[in-house]
Scaffold this motif. Structure first.
Motif, PDB file in Angstrom:
ATOM      1  N   ALA A  96       1.008  -1.229   0.022  1.00 28.39           N
ATOM      2  CA  ALA A  96       0.149   0.066   0.156  1.00 28.39           C
ATOM      3  C   ALA A  96       0.851   1.281   0.089  1.00 28.39           C
ATOM      4  O   ALA A  96       0.685   2.380  -0.795  1.00 28.39           O
ATOM      5  CB  ALA A  96      -1.089  -0.185   1.110  1.00 28.39           C
ATOM      6  N   VAL A  97       1.955   1.519   0.912  1.00 27.79           N
ATOM      7  CA  VAL A  97       2.963   2.323   0.921  1.00 27.79           C
ATOM      8  C   VAL A  97       3.511   2.713  -0.460  1.00 27.79           C
ATOM      9  O   VAL A  97       3.641   3.699  -0.963  1.00 27.79           O
ATOM     10  CB  VAL A  97       3.861   2.215   1.978  1.00 27.79           C
ATOM     11  CG1 VAL A  97       4.904   3.252   1.702  1.00 27.79           C
ATOM     12  CG2 VAL A  97       3.223   2.521   3.199  1.00 27.79           C
ATOM     13  N   ALA A  98       3.736   1.526  -0.993  1.00 35.79           N
ATOM     14  CA  ALA A  98       4.748   1.648  -2.408  1.00 35.79           C
ATOM     15  C   ALA A  98       3.632   2.301  -3.347  1.00 35.79           C
ATOM     16  O   ALA A  98       4.074   3.024  -4.268  1.00 35.79           O
ATOM     17  CB  ALA A  98       5.142   0.163  -2.838  1.00 35.79           C
ATOM     18  N   VAL A  99       2.309   1.851  -3.584  1.00 34.62           N
ATOM     19  CA  VAL A  99       1.465   2.320  -4.457  1.00 34.62           C
ATOM     20  C   VAL A  99       1.133   3.665  -4.260  1.00 34.62           C
ATOM     21  O   VAL A  99       0.869   4.370  -5.191  1.00 34.62           O
ATOM     22  CB  VAL A  99       0.093   1.364  -4.409  1.00 34.62           C
ATOM     23  CG1 VAL A  99      -0.995   1.968  -5.044  1.00 34.62           C
ATOM     24  CG2 VAL A  99       0.539   0.137  -4.747  1.00 34.62           C
ATOM     25  N   VAL A 100       1.027   4.125  -2.958  1.00 33.99           N
ATOM     26  CA  VAL A 100       0.578   5.509  -2.615  1.00 33.99           C
ATOM     27  C   VAL A 100       1.797   6.710  -2.928  1.00 33.99           C
ATOM     28  O   VAL A 100       1.754   7.702  -3.547  1.00 33.99           O
ATOM     29  CB  VAL A 100       0.196   5.633  -1.190  1.00 33.99           C
ATOM     30  CG1 VAL A 100       0.105   7.012  -0.655  1.00 33.99           C
ATOM     31  CG2 VAL A 100      -1.103   4.784  -0.997  1.00 33.99           C
ATOM     32  N   VAL A 101       3.070   5.967  -2.563  1.00 34.97           N
ATOM     33  CA  VAL A 101       4.151   6.737  -2.806  1.00 34.97           C
ATOM     34  C   VAL A 101       4.516   7.253  -4.332  1.00 34.97           C
ATOM     35  O   VAL A 101       4.843   8.288  -4.893  1.00 34.97           O
ATOM     36  CB  VAL A 101       5.555   5.916  -2.115  1.00 34.97           C
ATOM     37  CG1 VAL A 101       6.650   6.904  -2.683  1.00 34.97           C
ATOM     38  CG2 VAL A 101       5.389   6.305  -0.585  1.00 34.97           C
ATOM     39  N   LYS A 138      -3.768   8.738  -7.609  1.00 38.19           N
ATOM     40  CA  LYS A 138      -4.242   7.907  -8.359  1.00 38.19           C
ATOM     41  C   LYS A 138      -3.836   6.439  -7.479  1.00 38.19           C
ATOM     42  O   LYS A 138      -4.747   5.593  -7.629  1.00 38.19           O
ATOM     43  CB  LYS A 138      -3.484   7.868  -9.537  1.00 38.19           C
ATOM     44  CG  LYS A 138      -4.216   8.793 -10.661  1.00 38.19           C
ATOM     45  CD  LYS A 138      -4.057   8.351 -12.121  1.00 38.19           C
ATOM     46  CE  LYS A 138      -4.736   9.221 -13.003  1.00 38.19           C
ATOM     47  NZ  LYS A 138      -4.634   9.101 -14.466  1.00 38.19           N
ATOM     48  N   GLY A 139      -2.822   6.295  -6.763  1.00 40.85           N
ATOM     49  CA  GLY A 139      -2.405   5.227  -6.218  1.00 40.85           C
ATOM     50  C   GLY A 139      -3.471   4.943  -4.805  1.00 40.85           C
ATOM     51  O   GLY A 139      -3.857   3.952  -4.572  1.00 40.85           O
ATOM     52  N   VAL A 140      -3.941   6.229  -4.420  1.00 42.25           N
ATOM     53  CA  VAL A 140      -4.907   6.064  -3.162  1.00 42.25           C
ATOM     54  C   VAL A 140      -6.179   5.496  -3.785  1.00 42.25           C
ATOM     55  O   VAL A 140      -7.072   4.743  -3.215  1.00 42.25           O
ATOM     56  CB  VAL A 140      -5.153   7.404  -2.489  1.00 42.25           C
ATOM     57  CG1 VAL A 140      -6.213   7.091  -1.604  1.00 42.25           C
ATOM     58  CG2 VAL A 140      -3.779   7.936  -1.893  1.00 42.25           C
ATOM     59  N   ALA A 161     -10.260   1.257  -5.124  1.00 45.43           N
ATOM     60  CA  ALA A 161     -10.766   0.355  -6.126  1.00 45.43           C
ATOM     61  C   ALA A 161     -10.683  -0.953  -5.628  1.00 45.43           C
ATOM     62  O   ALA A 161     -11.690  -2.008  -6.070  1.00 45.43           O
ATOM     63  CB  ALA A 161     -10.600   0.790  -7.495  1.00 45.43           C
ATOM     64  N   LEU A 162      -9.468  -1.345  -5.428  1.00 45.79           N
ATOM     65  CA  LEU A 162      -9.016  -2.821  -5.035  1.00 45.79           C
ATOM     66  C   LEU A 162      -9.799  -3.468  -3.711  1.00 45.79           C
ATOM     67  O   LEU A 162     -10.385  -4.426  -3.735  1.00 45.79           O
ATOM     68  CB  LEU A 162      -7.509  -2.753  -4.576  1.00 45.79           C
ATOM     69  CG  LEU A 162      -7.032  -4.159  -4.337  1.00 45.79           C
ATOM     70  CD1 LEU A 162      -7.094  -5.527  -4.962  1.00 45.79           C
ATOM     71  CD2 LEU A 162      -5.592  -4.213  -3.673  1.00 45.79           C
ATOM     72  N   ILE A 163     -10.124  -2.559  -2.821  1.00 46.79           N
ATOM     73  CA  ILE A 163     -10.920  -2.883  -1.716  1.00 46.79           C
ATOM     74  C   ILE A 163     -12.339  -3.097  -2.167  1.00 46.79           C
ATOM     75  O   ILE A 163     -13.049  -4.267  -1.841  1.00 46.79           O
ATOM     76  CB  ILE A 163     -10.891  -1.697  -0.740  1.00 46.79           C
ATOM     77  CG1 ILE A 163      -9.514  -1.684  -0.090  1.00 46.79           C
ATOM     78  CG2 ILE A 163     -11.870  -1.938   0.658  1.00 46.79           C
ATOM     79  CD1 ILE A 163      -9.372  -0.530   0.975  1.00 46.79           C
ATOM     80  N   VAL A 164     -12.967  -2.120  -3.004  1.00 45.05           N
ATOM     81  CA  VAL A 164     -14.364  -2.301  -3.577  1.00 45.05           C
ATOM     82  C   VAL A 164     -14.260  -3.539  -4.313  1.00 45.05           C
ATOM     83  O   VAL A 164     -15.522  -4.303  -4.027  1.00 45.05           O
ATOM     84  CB  VAL A 164     -14.828  -0.941  -4.532  1.00 45.05           C
ATOM     85  CG1 VAL A 164     -15.982  -1.328  -5.078  1.00 45.05           C
ATOM     86  CG2 VAL A 164     -14.494   0.099  -3.535  1.00 45.05           C
ATOM     87  N   SER A 165     -13.451  -3.966  -5.187  1.00 45.53           N
ATOM     88  CA  SER A 165     -13.415  -5.316  -5.962  1.00 45.53           C
ATOM     89  C   SER A 165     -13.493  -6.442  -4.980  1.00 45.53           C
ATOM     90  O   SER A 165     -14.122  -7.356  -5.229  1.00 45.53           O
ATOM     91  CB  SER A 165     -12.315  -5.231  -6.787  1.00 45.53           C
ATOM     92  OG  SER A 165     -11.986  -4.268  -7.736  1.00 45.53           O
ATOM     93  N   PHE A 166     -12.614  -6.336  -3.878  1.00 42.65           N
ATOM     94  CA  PHE A 166     -12.877  -7.616  -2.855  1.00 42.65           C
ATOM     95  C   PHE A 166     -14.192  -7.519  -2.152  1.00 42.65           C
ATOM     96  O   PHE A 166     -14.437  -8.703  -2.032  1.00 42.65           O
ATOM     97  CB  PHE A 166     -11.518  -7.356  -1.947  1.00 42.65           C
ATOM     98  CG  PHE A 166     -11.306  -8.239  -0.798  1.00 42.65           C
ATOM     99  CD1 PHE A 166     -10.858  -9.600  -1.009  1.00 42.65           C
ATOM    100  CD2 PHE A 166     -11.765  -7.956   0.408  1.00 42.65           C
ATOM    101  CE1 PHE A 166     -10.830 -10.557  -0.162  1.00 42.65           C
ATOM    102  CE2 PHE A 166     -11.966  -9.179   1.344  1.00 42.65           C
ATOM    103  CZ  PHE A 166     -11.175 -10.249   1.035  1.00 42.65           C
ATOM    104  N   LEU A 167     -14.430  -6.382  -1.874  1.00 42.49           N
ATOM    105  CA  LEU A 167     -15.923  -6.547  -1.456  1.00 42.49           C
ATOM    106  C   LEU A 167     -16.983  -6.937  -2.256  1.00 42.49           C
ATOM    107  O   LEU A 167     -17.780  -8.053  -1.761  1.00 42.49           O
ATOM    108  CB  LEU A 167     -16.391  -5.212  -0.743  1.00 42.49           C
ATOM    109  CG  LEU A 167     -15.523  -4.646   0.130  1.00 42.49           C
ATOM    110  CD1 LEU A 167     -16.048  -3.176   0.706  1.00 42.49           C
ATOM    111  CD2 LEU A 167     -15.731  -5.353   1.676  1.00 42.49           C
ATOM    112  N   ILE A 168     -17.022  -6.847  -3.509  1.00 39.22           N
ATOM    113  CA  ILE A 168     -17.970  -7.322  -4.462  1.00 39.22           C
ATOM    114  C   ILE A 168     -17.804  -8.814  -4.530  1.00 39.22           C
ATOM    115  O   ILE A 168     -18.761  -9.450  -4.522  1.00 39.22           O
ATOM    116  CB  ILE A 168     -17.905  -6.384  -5.773  1.00 39.22           C
ATOM    117  CG1 ILE A 168     -18.372  -5.197  -5.657  1.00 39.22           C
ATOM    118  CG2 ILE A 168     -18.495  -7.194  -6.980  1.00 39.22           C
ATOM    119  CD1 ILE A 168     -18.103  -4.387  -7.028  1.00 39.22           C
TER     120      ILE A 168
END
Length: 487
Positions: free
Chosen positions: A224-229, A234-236, A241-248
Motif C-alpha cells: 500500500a505504501v509503495a502504491v501511494v508513494v 491515483k495510487g490511493v 478500487a481494490l478494496i471495492v473489488s474485494f468486497l464485491i
C-alpha cells in the motif's frame, strides 16, 4: 525591439480559442506581450517565462485530455448509462441474503477452526510416542517404508498448544511432530487449530496450519505504501478500487453462486460492476475512460462466448480436485462447468483493464501530439504500441497459469507422460482453455479499443456546427510559432 516587461493586452483570461488567437505564437496564446518579444526571447518566450501567460499553452501538452464535445458525450452516455443501469439491476436481483448455512463435514477447509499458540516444545524419542504404529521392516525403498522407519527412530517434538480463542480458550493439548514433517513448530509460534466437537476429548483439537497474519499484514502495508508513494492520488484511488473489488467478490459473487444463481450470470454482473467502479474511480469520469470501459466490455463478452463454447466442446466438468469435489458435495446444485467459466471471466478482467486503458491513453496522446492524424493513422500508430503489449501480456498469462499448476506439471514429468497425455488430462486441459480463451480476449481487446479510441478522437475534432474543436488549433499554433522563430 519590444521590451519583455511590456504590459499584456487587457482582454482578461476568458480562454476564448478563436481562430485569430490561435494564429499567434504558442508562447502568448493571445495572453502575452507583442510578437516582437517572442522573437527576441526565442524558446523561453514560448514557454511563458515572462509575465505572459505562456504556462497556459504549456499545460495543454502535459495536462489532462481536452474534454470531448457535447454530442460525443451524449453518444457515449447513451451506451454506458443503460449498461450501468443493467448492472445495478443485476446486482439488486441477484444479491444473496448471505452464504447458505450447512452442516460442517470436518473435511478440508470445511472445519471449525480456532487460534492457538505453542507454549512449549520438548524433544522426545520417536519410539516412545509412536508405539502404536506398525513396526518398520527396514525397507526404505518406498515412501511408506521410510515413514515407518522415521516414526520409530530419531528425535520427535512434543509441542504443547494453548487454545487462544473460542469457548474453550485457555485449554491445552499436545501435538507430536515427526522429524520429517514439512511443518516444524517452535515455542511462541501462533498456529491454527481444528476443532472437532464430536471426537473424543483428547482428539478434539489438532494443529492444521501456522498463523501467518503478521507477515501478510506487513507485506500488504508495504504494498500500500509503495502504491501511494509512486501513484500518489491515483495510487490511493487504486487501493480504494481494490478494496471495492474485494468486497464485491466476497459479498456478492461468492455468496450468489453458493445461493444457486447461475455462475456465468453472476460473474458477468459482478465483473461489470468491478470494471465500472475501478476504471472510473482510478481514471476519472471522462470519454477516455468510457472508451476503455466499452473496449473491456466487448472483450469480456467475447471471452465469455469463447469460454462457453470450448468448455462445453472439451467436456470440462470443472470438478477436478478435492476442493471442487467438496464444493460439489456440499452444494450439488452448483453448475461446476459454469463456475469454471466464471473463473475465466473474472481472471481475464484485471489484465483486460490494463490493456484497454493503455491503448486508449496511447491514442489520446498520439492525437494531442499530432492533431493532423486521421482515424486510420491513429489506429496504425496505436496498434504498433498494442503489439508490444500483446506479446508481454500473453506471456504473462501463460507463466501465471503455469506457475499455479507447477506441482501438477512436476507430477506428470515424474511419471514421464507424453505431452499429449498431459494436455489431454482434465486438470491441464482446464488451464489450457483458461489461458487460451483469456489470451484471445486480450488480443482482441487491443484492436477493438484502439479502433474505438481513434474513431472517438477523430469524430471530436469538429462539433456539430463545423467549428474547429478545442484541441486541434493549439498544436498548429505551436508549429506556426516555431516557423516564425526560425525566420
Amino acid at each position: 525591439m519590444t521590451s519583455p516587461r511590456q504590459t499584456p493586452e487587457p482582454h482578461g483570461h476568458d480562454h476564448d480559442h478563436s481562430p485569430h488567437q490561435h494564429a499567434q505564437p504558442h508562447g502568448s496564446h493571445g495572453h502575452g506581450p507583442a510578437q516582437g518579444s517572442q522573437a527576441s526571447h526565442g524558446s523561453q518566450g514560448s514557454h511563458g517565462h515572462g509575465p505572459a501567460h505562456g504556462s497556459h499553452g504549456h499545460s495543454h501538452s502535459h495536462g489532462p485530455a481536452t474534454p470531448v464535445s457535447r454530442h460525443l458525450r451524449r453518444v457515449i452516455a447513451a451506451i454506458l448509462i443503460p449498461f450501468a443501469t443493467a448492472v445495478v439491476v443485476g446486482l439488486v436481483v441477484l444479491w444473496p441474503g448471505g452464504t447458505p448455512p450447512h452442516e460442517r463435514t470436518g473435511v478440508g477447509f470445511d472445519r471449525q477452526t480456532e487460534q492457538g499458540k505453542v507454549v512449549a516444545v520438548q524433544q522426545v524419542d520417536c519410539a516412545s510416542v509412536n508405539a502404536g504404529q506398525v513396526p518398520p521392516t527396514g525397507d526404505t525403498s518406498t515412501p511408506q517404508g521410510r515413514e515407518a522407519v522415521n516414526a520409530q527412530q530419531g528425535e520427535c517434538e512434543k509441542a504443547t498448544i494453548e487454545v487462544t480463542s473460542g469457548p474453550e480458550k485457555g485449554r491445552t493439548f499436545t501435538e507430536i511432530v515427526q522429524p520429517d514433517a514439512p511443518r516444524q513448530l517452535h515455542e511462541g509460534q501462533g498456529v491454527v487449530v481444528a476443532y472437532a466437537p464430536d471426537a473424543p476429548r483428547d482428539l478434539q483439537y489438532s494443529v492444521t496450519d501456522v498463523n501467518r497474519k503478521v507477515p501478510l499484514a506487513v507485506l500488504a502495508a508495504i504494498f500500500a505504501v509503495a502504491v501511494v508513494v509512486v501513484g500518489r492520488m491515483k495510487g490511493v484511488m487504486a487501493l480504494i478500487a481494490l478494496i471495492v473489488s474485494f468486497l464485491i467478490l466476497t459479498f456478492f459473487i461468492l455468496p450468489a453462486i453458493l445461493d444457486g444463481s447461475n455462475p456465468l450470470v453472476v460473474a458477468v454482473v459482478g465483473s461489470s460492476a468491478i470494471m465500472l467502479i475501478a476504471l472510473y474511480m482510478c481514471h476519472g469520469l471522462s470519454a477516455r475512460t468510457s472508451v476503455a470501459v466499452l473496449g473491456t466490455l466487448i472483450s469480456l463478452l467475447l471471452t465469455g462466448l469463447l469460454g462457453s463454447v470450448f468448455i462445453g466442446w472439451a467436456s470440462l466438468s470443472g470438478n477436478t480436485d478435492d476442493n471442487t469435489g467438496l464444493i460439489h458435495g456440499l452444494y450439488p446444485d452448483i453448475d461446476m462447468s459454469g463456475l469454471l467459466l466464471a473463473g475465466v471471466i473474472i481472471g481475464s478482467l484485471g489484465v483486460l483493464d490494463d490493456v484497454t486503458v493503455t491503448q486508449t491513453s496511447a491514442v489520446w496522446e498520439l492525437n494531442q501530439a499530432d492533431p493532423g492524424m486521421g482515424p486510420r493513422a491513429l489506429y496504425r500508430a496505436g496498434i504498433r504500441i498494442g503489439r508490444d503489449h500483446i506479446a508481454s501480456v500473453v506471456n504473462t498469462l501463460m507463466l501465471a497459469y503455469a506457475g499455479a499448476a507447477l506441482p501438477l506439471l512436476l507430477l506428470f514429468s515424474i511419471a514421464q507422460s507424453s505431452m499429449g497425455t498431459v494436455a489431454n488430462s482434465e486438470l491441464v486441459a482446464e488451464e489450457i482453455v483458461r489461458t487460451l480463451v483469456g489470451s484471445i480476449g486480450l488480443v482482441a481487446a487491443v484492436p477493438l479499443t484502439t479502433a474505438l479510441a481513434a474513431l472517438v478522437v477523430s469524430a471530436d475534432r469538429t462539433d456539430a456546427g463545423g467549428r474547429p474543436g478545442t484541441d486541434v488549433p493549439k498544436p498548429a499554433a505551436v508549429r506556426g510559432g516555431r516557423r516564425r522563430r526560425a525566420k
